[in-house]
Design a protein around this motif. Sequence first.
Motif, PDB file in Angstrom:
ATOM      1  N   VAL A 177       9.853  -3.576   4.240  1.00 44.85           N
ATOM      2  CA  VAL A 177       8.490  -3.571   4.779  1.00 44.85           C
ATOM      3  C   VAL A 177       8.366  -2.568   5.923  1.00 44.85           C
ATOM      4  O   VAL A 177       7.383  -1.817   6.002  1.00 44.85           O
ATOM      5  N   LYS A 178       9.343  -2.524   6.803  1.00 42.23           N
ATOM      6  CA  LYS A 178       9.317  -1.550   7.904  1.00 42.23           C
ATOM      7  C   LYS A 178       9.226  -0.129   7.354  1.00 42.23           C
ATOM      8  O   LYS A 178       8.405   0.682   7.801  1.00 42.23           O
ATOM      9  N   ASN A 179      10.050   0.171   6.356  1.00 39.77           N
ATOM     10  CA  ASN A 179      10.055   1.524   5.792  1.00 39.77           C
ATOM     11  C   ASN A 179       8.739   1.849   5.085  1.00 39.77           C
ATOM     12  O   ASN A 179       8.211   2.958   5.220  1.00 39.77           O
ATOM     13  N   LEU A 180       8.197   0.872   4.360  1.00 37.84           N
ATOM     14  CA  LEU A 180       6.953   1.106   3.626  1.00 37.84           C
ATOM     15  C   LEU A 180       5.768   1.304   4.569  1.00 37.84           C
ATOM     16  O   LEU A 180       4.884   2.123   4.316  1.00 37.84           O
ATOM     17  N   ILE A 181       5.744   0.537   5.660  1.00 33.74           N
ATOM     18  CA  ILE A 181       4.662   0.695   6.641  1.00 33.74           C
ATOM     19  C   ILE A 181       4.696   2.095   7.240  1.00 33.74           C
ATOM     20  O   ILE A 181       3.657   2.755   7.382  1.00 33.74           O
ATOM     21  N   LEU A 182       5.887   2.567   7.568  1.00 32.62           N
ATOM     22  CA  LEU A 182       6.004   3.896   8.158  1.00 32.62           C
ATOM     23  C   LEU A 182       5.689   4.995   7.140  1.00 32.62           C
ATOM     24  O   LEU A 182       5.169   6.048   7.492  1.00 32.62           O
ATOM     25  N   GLU A 183       5.965   4.717   5.878  1.00 31.89           N
ATOM     26  CA  GLU A 183       5.711   5.708   4.830  1.00 31.89           C
ATOM     27  C   GLU A 183       4.235   5.745   4.413  1.00 31.89           C
ATOM     28  O   GLU A 183       3.644   6.819   4.261  1.00 31.89           O
ATOM     29  N   LYS A 184       3.619   4.540   4.256  1.00 34.65           N
ATOM     30  CA  LYS A 184       2.278   4.461   3.670  1.00 34.65           C
ATOM     31  C   LYS A 184       1.203   3.939   4.616  1.00 34.65           C
ATOM     32  O   LYS A 184       0.012   4.133   4.369  1.00 34.65           O
ATOM     33  N   GLY A 185       1.624   3.233   5.670  1.00 36.48           N
ATOM     34  CA  GLY A 185       0.656   2.568   6.540  1.00 36.48           C
ATOM     35  C   GLY A 185       0.472   1.127   6.119  1.00 36.48           C
ATOM     36  O   GLY A 185       0.516   0.804   4.925  1.00 36.48           O
ATOM     37  N   TYR A 186       0.254   0.252   7.103  1.00 38.01           N
ATOM     38  CA  TYR A 186       0.183  -1.189   6.833  1.00 38.01           C
ATOM     39  C   TYR A 186      -0.882  -1.540   5.800  1.00 38.01           C
ATOM     40  O   TYR A 186      -0.653  -2.355   4.896  1.00 38.01           O
ATOM     41  N   SER A 187      -2.057  -0.940   5.901  1.00 38.49           N
ATOM     42  CA  SER A 187      -3.182  -1.293   5.029  1.00 38.49           C
ATOM     43  C   SER A 187      -2.958  -0.867   3.583  1.00 38.49           C
ATOM     44  O   SER A 187      -3.661  -1.351   2.686  1.00 38.49           O
ATOM     45  N   ASN A 188      -1.987   0.014   3.372  1.00 42.17           N
ATOM     46  CA  ASN A 188      -1.806   0.581   2.030  1.00 42.17           C
ATOM     47  C   ASN A 188      -0.635  -0.010   1.263  1.00 42.17           C
ATOM     48  O   ASN A 188      -0.250   0.529   0.219  1.00 42.17           O
ATOM     49  N   ILE A 189      -0.049  -1.090   1.765  1.00 47.80           N
ATOM     50  CA  ILE A 189       1.060  -1.707   1.030  1.00 47.80           C
ATOM     51  C   ILE A 189       0.688  -3.128   0.633  1.00 47.80           C
ATOM     52  O   ILE A 189      -0.110  -3.793   1.300  1.00 47.80           O
ATOM     53  N   SER A 190       1.283  -3.575  -0.453  1.00 50.56           N
ATOM     54  CA  SER A 190       1.039  -4.921  -0.967  1.00 50.56           C
ATOM     55  C   SER A 190       2.375  -5.600  -1.233  1.00 50.56           C
ATOM     56  O   SER A 190       3.437  -4.960  -1.181  1.00 50.56           O
ATOM     57  N   VAL A 191       2.320  -6.887  -1.552  1.00 52.74           N
ATOM     58  CA  VAL A 191       3.545  -7.605  -1.917  1.00 52.74           C
ATOM     59  C   VAL A 191       4.185  -6.947  -3.136  1.00 52.74           C
ATOM     60  O   VAL A 191       5.412  -6.823  -3.232  1.00 52.74           O
ATOM     61  N   GLU A 192       3.353  -6.475  -4.063  1.00 55.70           N
ATOM     62  CA  GLU A 192       3.873  -5.799  -5.257  1.00 55.70           C
ATOM     63  C   GLU A 192       4.635  -4.535  -4.883  1.00 55.70           C
ATOM     64  O   GLU A 192       5.696  -4.240  -5.462  1.00 55.70           O
ATOM     65  N   ASP A 193       4.115  -3.773  -3.919  1.00 55.05           N
ATOM     66  CA  ASP A 193       4.827  -2.572  -3.460  1.00 55.05           C
ATOM     67  C   ASP A 193       6.194  -2.940  -2.891  1.00 55.05           C
ATOM     68  O   ASP A 193       7.193  -2.244  -3.130  1.00 55.05           O
ATOM     69  N   ILE A 209       4.523  10.134  14.325  1.00 54.70           N
ATOM     70  CA  ILE A 209       5.800  10.291  13.620  1.00 54.70           C
ATOM     71  C   ILE A 209       6.083   9.030  12.803  1.00 54.70           C
ATOM     72  O   ILE A 209       5.633   7.934  13.150  1.00 54.70           O
ATOM     73  N   THR A 210       6.859   9.189  11.738  1.00 52.47           N
ATOM     74  CA  THR A 210       7.091   8.071  10.829  1.00 52.47           C
ATOM     75  C   THR A 210       8.566   7.837  10.513  1.00 52.47           C
ATOM     76  O   THR A 210       8.888   6.938   9.739  1.00 52.47           O
ATOM     77  N   THR A 211       9.454   8.641  11.097  1.00 49.42           N
ATOM     78  CA  THR A 211      10.875   8.474  10.812  1.00 49.42           C
ATOM     79  C   THR A 211      11.687   8.407  12.103  1.00 49.42           C
ATOM     80  O   THR A 211      11.277   8.941  13.140  1.00 49.42           O
ATOM     81  N   THR A 212      12.854   7.787  11.996  1.00 48.39           N
ATOM     82  CA  THR A 212      13.745   7.679  13.156  1.00 48.39           C
ATOM     83  C   THR A 212      14.260   9.054  13.564  1.00 48.39           C
ATOM     84  O   THR A 212      14.434   9.321  14.755  1.00 48.39           O
ATOM     85  N   ASN A 213      14.503   9.925  12.589  1.00 51.70           N
ATOM     86  CA  ASN A 213      15.014  11.267  12.905  1.00 51.70           C
ATOM     87  C   ASN A 213      14.023  12.071  13.738  1.00 51.70           C
ATOM     88  O   ASN A 213      14.416  12.825  14.638  1.00 51.70           O
ATOM     89  N   PHE A 241       5.385   9.423  20.503  1.00 49.93           N
ATOM     90  CA  PHE A 241       5.259   9.097  19.082  1.00 49.93           C
ATOM     91  C   PHE A 241       4.362  10.055  18.311  1.00 49.93           C
ATOM     92  O   PHE A 241       3.979   9.772  17.175  1.00 49.93           O
ATOM     93  N   ILE A 242       4.016  11.179  18.915  1.00 48.00           N
ATOM     94  CA  ILE A 242       3.187  12.181  18.250  1.00 48.00           C
ATOM     95  C   ILE A 242       4.035  13.415  17.929  1.00 48.00           C
ATOM     96  O   ILE A 242       4.740  13.925  18.795  1.00 48.00           O
TER      97      ILE A 242
END
Length: 207
Positions: free
Chosen positions: A11-27, A175-179, A166-167
């Motif tokens: 979930v952490k990775n998906l939120i950073l990749e797609k944004g909270y509003s754009n993920i579902s349980v199916e994702d 930014i969306t990644t730890t690197n 964070f910008i």
Amino acid sequence: MEKRELIVFSVKNLILEKGYSNISVEDITKNLGIAKGSFYTYFKSKHCVIDYILLEQLTKIEEKIKCFFEENMKLEDCIKKLVSARIILEDDDMIKRNLVIVSLFRNLDSLDKETLSLLREIEEKNIEVISQVIKKYRVDINDKELRIYSKMLNDMINSYKNFNLFISEKTRAFITTTNELREKYKEKNFQINIEILIESILKILTY
């Protein structure tokens, strides 16, 4: 990792990749290659995973509080520790958790009441830590002033994190990644900015 922790990690990775509003349980289940039933064994909804992550953050804040109140620590050293703890995130999980929280603040309309309450609790806990620091070194301050000072200093730290640290300098997007964050820590201006932030807080507290 246990399956619960794998779900949280995903979930952490998906939120950073797609944004909270754009993920579902199916994702989430597709990303992990598990059945939806496995997800619901551990969490009732996507919101519940977020609440789990926020409770992790509250626990980490509690764990760090003690280090700000060592005996005979000077005010300057205490503020340096406080700012470093909030800005210099030690490991990938801590970085992701902070980036997720930033993403949540950008999607407040999508959050349920419990999640919003936990976000407020995290902010109040951060303010409380600053209040304790101020009370230790400024015994002359009253409760009303204490609240104003504490909130103002918390806002200063948050503003630096959310609108500078964070910008991305290249894209001007979050930014969306730890690197990406680790690269920002290496930038020439990073340490200068931290020193300016610490100096500004000290000037306010010693005015």
